[in-house]
Design a protein around this motif. Sequence first.
Motif, PDB file in Angstrom:
ATOM      1  N   TRP A 249       5.466 -16.922   6.685  1.00 31.09           N
ATOM      2  CA  TRP A 249       5.321 -15.716   7.442  1.00 31.09           C
ATOM      3  C   TRP A 249       6.583 -15.477   8.424  1.00 31.09           C
ATOM      4  N   PHE A 250       7.271 -16.472   8.693  1.00 34.17           N
ATOM      5  CA  PHE A 250       8.307 -16.379   9.754  1.00 34.17           C
ATOM      6  C   PHE A 250       9.582 -15.812   8.756  1.00 34.17           C
ATOM      7  N   ALA A 251       9.827 -16.362   7.651  1.00 37.88           N
ATOM      8  CA  ALA A 251      10.860 -15.820   6.835  1.00 37.88           C
ATOM      9  C   ALA A 251      10.494 -14.174   6.444  1.00 37.88           C
ATOM     10  N   GLU A 252       9.358 -13.632   6.521  1.00 39.31           N
ATOM     11  CA  GLU A 252       8.862 -12.365   6.223  1.00 39.31           C
ATOM     12  C   GLU A 252       9.239 -11.625   7.566  1.00 39.31           C
ATOM     13  N   LEU A 253       9.108 -12.349   8.505  1.00 40.49           N
ATOM     14  CA  LEU A 253       9.360 -11.725   9.863  1.00 40.49           C
ATOM     15  C   LEU A 253      10.768 -11.263   9.940  1.00 40.49           C
ATOM     16  N   VAL A 254      11.653 -12.116   9.680  1.00 40.31           N
ATOM     17  CA  VAL A 254      12.927 -11.918   9.505  1.00 40.31           C
ATOM     18  C   VAL A 254      13.534 -10.914   8.796  1.00 40.31           C
ATOM     19  N   LYS A 255      12.938 -10.817   7.601  1.00 42.11           N
ATOM     20  CA  LYS A 255      13.316  -9.944   6.415  1.00 42.11           C
ATOM     21  C   LYS A 255      12.880  -8.552   6.881  1.00 42.11           C
ATOM     22  N   ARG A 256      11.816  -8.614   7.403  1.00 44.06           N
ATOM     23  CA  ARG A 256      11.118  -7.143   7.912  1.00 44.06           C
ATOM     24  C   ARG A 256      12.234  -6.535   9.026  1.00 44.06           C
ATOM     25  N   ALA A 257      12.466  -7.418   9.921  1.00 46.11           N
ATOM     26  CA  ALA A 257      13.345  -6.780  11.028  1.00 46.11           C
ATOM     27  C   ALA A 257      14.634  -6.480  10.545  1.00 46.11           C
ATOM     28  N   THR A 276       6.610  -4.287   0.860  1.00 44.64           N
ATOM     29  CA  THR A 276       5.804  -5.420   1.484  1.00 44.64           C
ATOM     30  C   THR A 276       6.321  -5.449   2.946  1.00 44.64           C
ATOM     31  N   GLY A 277       7.416  -5.027   3.224  1.00 46.23           N
ATOM     32  CA  GLY A 277       7.887  -5.150   4.774  1.00 46.23           C
ATOM     33  C   GLY A 277       7.307  -4.219   5.623  1.00 46.23           C
ATOM     34  N   PHE A 278       6.464  -3.143   5.280  1.00 40.64           N
ATOM     35  CA  PHE A 278       5.769  -2.353   6.214  1.00 40.64           C
ATOM     36  C   PHE A 278       4.567  -2.653   6.566  1.00 40.64           C
ATOM     37  N   PRO A 402      -6.334   1.347 -22.056  1.00 43.58           N
ATOM     38  CA  PRO A 402      -6.849   0.988 -20.703  1.00 43.58           C
ATOM     39  C   PRO A 402      -8.062  -0.154 -20.363  1.00 43.58           C
ATOM     40  N   LEU A 403      -8.706   0.200 -21.198  1.00 44.61           N
ATOM     41  CA  LEU A 403     -10.147  -0.538 -21.030  1.00 44.61           C
ATOM     42  C   LEU A 403     -10.099  -2.161 -20.987  1.00 44.61           C
ATOM     43  N   LYS A 404      -8.783  -2.564 -21.798  1.00 44.78           N
ATOM     44  CA  LYS A 404      -8.355  -4.001 -21.999  1.00 44.78           C
ATOM     45  C   LYS A 404      -8.002  -4.395 -20.703  1.00 44.78           C
ATOM     46  N   TRP A 405      -7.093  -3.564 -20.147  1.00 41.43           N
ATOM     47  CA  TRP A 405      -6.411  -3.894 -18.737  1.00 41.43           C
ATOM     48  C   TRP A 405      -7.433  -4.217 -17.348  1.00 41.43           C
ATOM     49  N   ILE A 406      -8.453  -3.201 -17.742  1.00 41.75           N
ATOM     50  CA  ILE A 406      -9.519  -3.105 -16.554  1.00 41.75           C
ATOM     51  C   ILE A 406     -10.366  -4.414 -16.504  1.00 41.75           C
ATOM     52  N   ILE A 407     -10.644  -4.862 -18.058  1.00 39.95           N
ATOM     53  CA  ILE A 407     -11.311  -5.866 -17.915  1.00 39.95           C
ATOM     54  C   ILE A 407     -10.554  -7.078 -17.557  1.00 39.95           C
ATOM     55  N   ARG A 408      -9.484  -7.226 -17.899  1.00 32.18           N
ATOM     56  CA  ARG A 408      -8.319  -8.173 -17.590  1.00 32.18           C
ATOM     57  C   ARG A 408      -8.128  -8.536 -15.889  1.00 32.18           C
ATOM     58  N   GLY A 409      -8.610  -7.296 -15.293  1.00 29.66           N
ATOM     59  CA  GLY A 409      -8.252  -7.259 -13.954  1.00 29.66           C
ATOM     60  C   GLY A 409      -6.800  -7.181 -13.359  1.00 29.66           C
ATOM     61  N   VAL A 410      -6.004  -6.419 -13.940  1.00 28.00           N
ATOM     62  CA  VAL A 410      -4.590  -6.340 -13.852  1.00 28.00           C
ATOM     63  C   VAL A 410      -4.130  -5.521 -12.446  1.00 28.00           C
ATOM     64  N   ALA A 411      -3.536  -6.116 -11.569  1.00 27.80           N
ATOM     65  CA  ALA A 411      -3.224  -5.351 -10.472  1.00 27.80           C
ATOM     66  C   ALA A 411      -1.777  -5.699 -10.055  1.00 27.80           C
ATOM     67  N   LEU A 412      -1.130  -4.944  -9.080  1.00 28.71           N
ATOM     68  CA  LEU A 412       0.069  -5.331  -8.551  1.00 28.71           C
ATOM     69  C   LEU A 412      -0.259  -5.874  -6.947  1.00 28.71           C
ATOM     70  N   LEU A 413       0.650  -6.819  -6.747  1.00 28.24           N
ATOM     71  CA  LEU A 413       0.525  -7.287  -5.440  1.00 28.24           C
ATOM     72  C   LEU A 413       1.591  -7.285  -4.682  1.00 28.24           C
ATOM     73  N   CYS A 414       1.562  -6.823  -3.413  1.00 27.02           N
ATOM     74  CA  CYS A 414       2.553  -6.904  -2.438  1.00 27.02           C
ATOM     75  C   CYS A 414       3.263  -8.320  -2.074  1.00 27.02           C
ATOM     76  N   ALA A 415       2.419  -9.377  -1.998  1.00 29.17           N
ATOM     77  CA  ALA A 415       2.520 -10.870  -1.655  1.00 29.17           C
ATOM     78  C   ALA A 415       1.707 -11.851  -2.432  1.00 29.17           C
ATOM     79  N   ILE A 416       2.221 -12.796  -2.881  1.00 26.35           N
ATOM     80  CA  ILE A 416       1.315 -13.632  -3.522  1.00 26.35           C
ATOM     81  C   ILE A 416       1.373 -14.932  -2.753  1.00 26.35           C
ATOM     82  N   ASN A 417       2.199 -15.071  -1.352  1.00 24.43           N
ATOM     83  CA  ASN A 417       1.789 -16.326  -1.076  1.00 24.43           C
ATOM     84  C   ASN A 417       0.987 -15.913   0.416  1.00 24.43           C
TER      85      ASN A 417
END
Length: 417
Positions: A249-257, A276-278, A402-417
Amino acid sequence: YEFNQSDLSASVEFLQKYFYSGDVKKGITWSTIRYMICEVMYGGRITDDFDRRLMNTYGTLWFENTIFNTGFAFFDGYSIPNTRSLPEVTQHINQLARDDKPEVFGLHANADISYRGQQAKAALSTILSVQPKDGGGGAGGETREDVVLKVTHDLASKLPPDFNPKEVKQNLQRHGPRRPLIIFLRQEIERMQKVITTVRRSLKDLQLAIAGTIIMNEALRQTLDALFDGTVPPPWLGVSWAASGLSFWFAELVKRAEQFDNWLCGSGAPKVFWLTGFFNPQGFLTAMRQETTRAHQGWSLDSVVLKTEVTKMEKDDVRTPPEDGVYIYGLFLEGGGWEKKSCRLVESLPKVLTVQMPVIHITATNSPKADPRTYKCPVYRSPKRTIASWIFDVTLPTDDLPLKWIIRGVALLCAIN
């Protein structure tokens, strides 16, 4: 979702009435069955659009004539018993695996690793929450207050400086205060300053409370406990963003600023943005749409939609900003892999849960074109996928349906931690 026995009973009753009253010569209208089960019986409880898309995909794959073929199976070992005898059906069910593999539902084997990891984190979090909060530093050891006091001094020394209102106003005036992206920047800086002020005041008050100068109220007690446990204090979360630990969290605060300061003091917009910094990434994309619309005569904002393209560039490869739109970075792909050379969505590698994506070019267009060989991939703020954390969609090319990836649940994430 609270699916229950009544949903199953209503679906079975519908199927019975439909098959008994239907015309054998006309055959089965599968579209009707899919709609009634996936949109009405079960779909009536679904509130998220992407969950409904997944439900309809299961219906498309399973509610068709192939289920009557000899040897049909939903997965290896998950076949439909060809018998009318209840004991034989019961015996067939009892032979199924006690714990279902992720592949049964169309997921990748990595999904089981993610699930086990979440279980471990939940268990460790529970253990951490019930540990004793009070205790002295016996035999010359440090007390909890001594440990937290060191943490407060360390964080205070690394905390970014406040944004000077006068300098902010002058720089915004230089960039053009009426531009949509500059209006967005001003709003983001105001929220960032609120976070910095809250953290600075909280650290200072906690130091005074530990020294006995002021009273240790409930908010300061929560902050002390959180800093000792290495988690984000609740008063800080109330004005900021979620994170799995204090260090992230704190590392993200510094990077956002730092991103806001570089944008504000620079000669123009950054070459590439860290999405992710917005605080309000949707507002950033809306402002970009507005500026793109104004740059094209005859375009209407109501008819303009986002257009995305995954490039082959990494953040450090970007030399100049795009002529139209913006470059963003920092997104992680979950549920699938990415082939950088061909710019294609591919299978995940074993034990590789997420893949960092290259720079993505986002612009706007008033004449969108749908490509059947692309997957509409949702982008979320965090691994917790809800409609509240959804931001926008990115179009990912693929050689598979595309049906294959819908079943897979593929998504893009801004943060994983």
